[in-house]
Write an enzyme that holds these catalytic residues in place. Sequence first.
Site, PDB file in Angstrom:
ATOM      1  N   ALA A  68      43.393  39.536  37.403  1.00  0.00           N
ATOM      2  CA  ALA A  68      43.566  39.249  35.987  1.00  0.00           C
ATOM      3  C   ALA A  68      42.945  37.872  35.755  1.00  0.00           C
ATOM      4  O   ALA A  68      42.802  37.076  36.685  1.00  0.00           O
ATOM      5  CB  ALA A  68      45.043  39.249  35.626  1.00  0.00           C
ATOM      6  N   GLY A 111      45.128  41.682  40.154  1.00  0.00           N
ATOM      7  CA  GLY A 111      45.004  42.817  39.247  1.00  0.00           C
ATOM      8  C   GLY A 111      43.829  43.720  39.614  1.00  0.00           C
ATOM      9  O   GLY A 111      43.849  44.912  39.305  1.00  0.00           O
ATOM     10  N   GLU A 114      45.128  45.977  42.181  1.00  0.00           N
ATOM     11  CA  GLU A 114      46.065  46.902  41.518  1.00  0.00           C
ATOM     12  C   GLU A 114      45.326  47.968  40.711  1.00  0.00           C
ATOM     13  O   GLU A 114      45.752  49.123  40.649  1.00  0.00           O
ATOM     14  CB  GLU A 114      47.016  46.109  40.618  1.00  0.00           C
ATOM     15  CG  GLU A 114      47.977  45.247  41.443  1.00  0.00           C
ATOM     16  CD  GLU A 114      48.811  44.315  40.580  1.00  0.00           C
ATOM     17  OE1 GLU A 114      48.217  43.506  39.838  1.00  0.00           O
ATOM     18  OE2 GLU A 114      50.041  44.404  40.638  1.00  0.00           O
ATOM     19  N   GLU A 134      48.470  36.604  44.032  1.00  0.00           N
ATOM     20  CA  GLU A 134      49.259  36.046  42.931  1.00  0.00           C
ATOM     21  C   GLU A 134      50.233  34.975  43.410  1.00  0.00           C
ATOM     22  O   GLU A 134      50.486  33.988  42.729  1.00  0.00           O
ATOM     23  CB  GLU A 134      50.060  37.153  42.214  1.00  0.00           C
ATOM     24  CG  GLU A 134      49.213  38.113  41.394  1.00  0.00           C
ATOM     25  CD  GLU A 134      48.738  39.323  42.170  1.00  0.00           C
ATOM     26  OE1 GLU A 134      48.777  39.296  43.420  1.00  0.00           O
ATOM     27  OE2 GLU A 134      48.328  40.302  41.513  1.00  0.00           O
TER      28      GLU A 134
HETATM   29  C1  HXC Z   1      39.422  33.861  36.058  1.00  0.00           C
HETATM   30  C2  HXC Z   1      37.985  33.818  37.814  1.00  0.00           C
HETATM   31  C3  HXC Z   1      38.870  34.604  38.579  1.00  0.00           C
HETATM   32  C4  HXC Z   1      40.100  35.006  37.981  1.00  0.00           C
HETATM   33  C5  HXC Z   1      37.156  34.189  39.781  1.00  0.00           C
HETATM   34  N1  HXC Z   1      36.938  33.584  38.590  1.00  0.00           N
HETATM   35  N2  HXC Z   1      38.319  34.803  39.792  1.00  0.00           N
HETATM   36  N3  HXC Z   1      38.262  33.463  36.569  1.00  0.00           N
HETATM   37  N4  HXC Z   1      40.322  34.603  36.713  1.00  0.00           N
HETATM   38  N5  HXC Z   1      40.983  35.790  38.593  1.00  0.00           N
HETATM   39  C6  HXC Z   1      35.765  32.793  38.185  1.00  0.00           C
HETATM   40  C7  HXC Z   1      35.776  31.413  38.803  1.00  0.00           C
HETATM   41  O1  HXC Z   1      36.619  30.564  38.063  1.00  0.00           O
HETATM   42  C8  HXC Z   1      34.330  31.023  38.701  1.00  0.00           C
HETATM   43  O2  HXC Z   1      34.034  30.629  37.369  1.00  0.00           O
HETATM   44  C9  HXC Z   1      33.610  32.344  38.939  1.00  0.00           C
HETATM   45  O3  HXC Z   1      34.565  33.370  38.667  1.00  0.00           O
HETATM   46  C10 HXC Z   1      33.154  32.494  40.383  1.00  0.00           C
HETATM   47  O4  HXC Z   1      34.271  32.266  41.234  1.00  0.00           O
HETATM   48  P1  HXC Z   1      34.266  31.233  42.451  1.00  0.00           P
HETATM   49  O5  HXC Z   1      35.658  30.878  42.731  1.00  0.00           O
HETATM   50  O6  HXC Z   1      33.328  30.112  42.184  1.00  0.00           O
HETATM   51  O7  HXC Z   1      33.645  32.147  43.613  1.00  0.00           O
HETATM   52  P2  HXC Z   1      33.916  32.052  45.181  1.00  0.00           P
HETATM   53  O8  HXC Z   1      33.908  30.618  45.633  1.00  0.00           O
HETATM   54  O9  HXC Z   1      32.972  33.020  45.790  1.00  0.00           O
HETATM   55  O10 HXC Z   1      35.416  32.544  45.388  1.00  0.00           O
HETATM   56  C11 HXC Z   1      35.778  33.885  45.080  1.00  0.00           C
HETATM   57  C12 HXC Z   1      37.321  34.066  45.035  1.00  0.00           C
HETATM   58  C13 HXC Z   1      37.908  33.055  44.039  1.00  0.00           C
HETATM   59  C14 HXC Z   1      37.893  33.832  46.429  1.00  0.00           C
HETATM   60  C15 HXC Z   1      37.570  35.503  44.615  1.00  0.00           C
HETATM   61  O11 HXC Z   1      37.190  33.131  42.806  1.00  0.00           O
HETATM   62  C16 HXC Z   1      39.362  33.290  43.746  1.00  0.00           C
HETATM   63  O12 HXC Z   1      40.208  32.940  44.549  1.00  0.00           O
HETATM   64  N6  HXC Z   1      39.667  33.850  42.568  1.00  0.00           N
HETATM   65  C17 HXC Z   1      41.001  34.057  42.108  1.00  0.00           C
HETATM   66  C18 HXC Z   1      41.642  35.233  42.818  1.00  0.00           C
HETATM   67  C19 HXC Z   1      43.082  35.451  42.367  1.00  0.00           C
HETATM   68  O13 HXC Z   1      43.931  34.563  42.558  1.00  0.00           O
HETATM   69  N7  HXC Z   1      43.356  36.590  41.760  1.00  0.00           N
HETATM   70  C20 HXC Z   1      44.689  36.931  41.280  1.00  0.00           C
HETATM   71  C21 HXC Z   1      44.806  36.481  39.878  1.00  0.00           C
HETATM   72  S1  HXC Z   1      46.448  36.718  39.316  1.00  0.00           S
HETATM   73  P3  HXC Z   1      33.356  29.203  37.054  1.00  0.00           P
HETATM   74  O14 HXC Z   1      33.304  29.204  35.556  1.00  0.00           O
HETATM   75  O15 HXC Z   1      34.258  28.203  37.651  1.00  0.00           O
HETATM   76  O16 HXC Z   1      32.016  29.288  37.732  1.00  0.00           O
HETATM   77  C22 HXC Z   1      46.530  38.320  38.943  1.00  0.00           C
HETATM   78  C23 HXC Z   1      47.819  38.727  38.324  1.00  0.00           C
HETATM   79  C24 HXC Z   1      47.888  40.210  38.216  1.00  0.00           C
HETATM   80  O17 HXC Z   1      45.657  39.118  39.115  1.00  0.00           O
HETATM   81  C25 HXC Z   1      49.015  40.585  37.358  1.00  0.00           C
HETATM   82  C26 HXC Z   1      48.887  41.948  36.798  1.00  0.00           C
HETATM   83  C27 HXC Z   1      47.559  42.303  36.266  1.00  0.00           C
END
Ligand code: HXC
Length: 260
Positions: A68, A111, A114, A134
């Site tokens: 998400a 998400g 999921e 998360e």
């Molecule tokens: C918003 C995101 C994002 C996310 C990545 N991006 N994941 N933006 N929400 N979930 C964006 C980054 O901010 C970045 O934007 C661009 O995508 C590229 O990501 P990087 O981090 O620079 O890439 P990399 O170094 O290759 O790392 C990849 C990654 C990392 C390991 C996947 O992006 C990451 O940890 N993302 C978050 C993963 C996460 O925590 N997901 C769960 C979210 S909570 P900019 O603008 O900075 O270049 C969730 C709740 C679910 O899902 C609840 C029910 C639906």
Amino acid sequence: QEPRMIIVEVVGAKKNVALVRLNRPEALNALCSQLMDELAVALLKLDMNTEIRVIVLTGNEKAFAAGADIKEMRELEFAQVFGGGYLANWSALSDVKKPVIAAVNGFALGGGSELALMCDIIYAGDTAQFGQPEVNVGTMPGAGGTQRWPRFTSKSFAMEVCLTGSRITAHEAKDAGLVNRVYPAADLVAETIKLAEKIAEKSPIIVQTIKESVNSAYETTLNQGLRMERRLFHSTFATNDRKEGMKAFSEKRTPEWTSS
Ligand code: HXC
């Protein structure tokens, strides 16, 4: 209005498979409200479109979806998410009656993971990584992660994935029972479309009935599920395709389904 964050194509030799690609590569397909709204609308349309038999859901080679959208979630307060029904548009995928197959390359996190778990079948590319991170951002899975992981793998496996937030590889996901097959990333979508085409050859009305019946194994007790299955089995005797299928077998020919 044309969707901007997803791409829908009709594919397969018989043009009866829909390929839905999540297309927000600059954010690793982070699932913001707009993307999820577009996806819900597209899925509803495809489910109604009688030309389409099976739906394949994919992202790109870097990411299926990295979760998400954290930046969108960041400022939300309890009253907004609770009162506003945050994630209400996420149910569309599990309401689809046609088979939906996930082709997962790259990150399937939070998400995103999921979303894959909501699909009926998961194929993965060898570089895929699944996870529920998360916990690392102070929240928890909210679109089925804590419920579907234990049902699809084991309680112990689900606990490890959800409590550590660590990522698992495509092969680990296959060993755990989440993923059916792993292909080289570049071949994944084509291989998944082949699977979709195989299912698309069957009678749509029967396919839909089978999907409903398998799903009931995850939604009811064994006894209720068995009773449901028996009734659905009985209901196939009300279809022309059941008659045609058995007739064609006896006549040693290929059945011609009419989905009636
Ligand atoms: C918003 C995101 C994002 C996310 C990545 N991006 N994941 N933006 N929400 N979930 C964006 C980054 O901010 C970045 O934007 C661009 O995508 C590229 O990501 P990087 O981090 O620079 O890439 P990399 O170094 O290759 O790392 C990849 C990654 C990392 C390991 C996947 O992006 C990451 O940890 N993302 C978050 C993963 C996460 O925590 N997901 C769960 C979210 S909570 P900019 O603008 O900075 O270049 C969730 C709740 C679910 O899902 C609840 C029910 C639906």
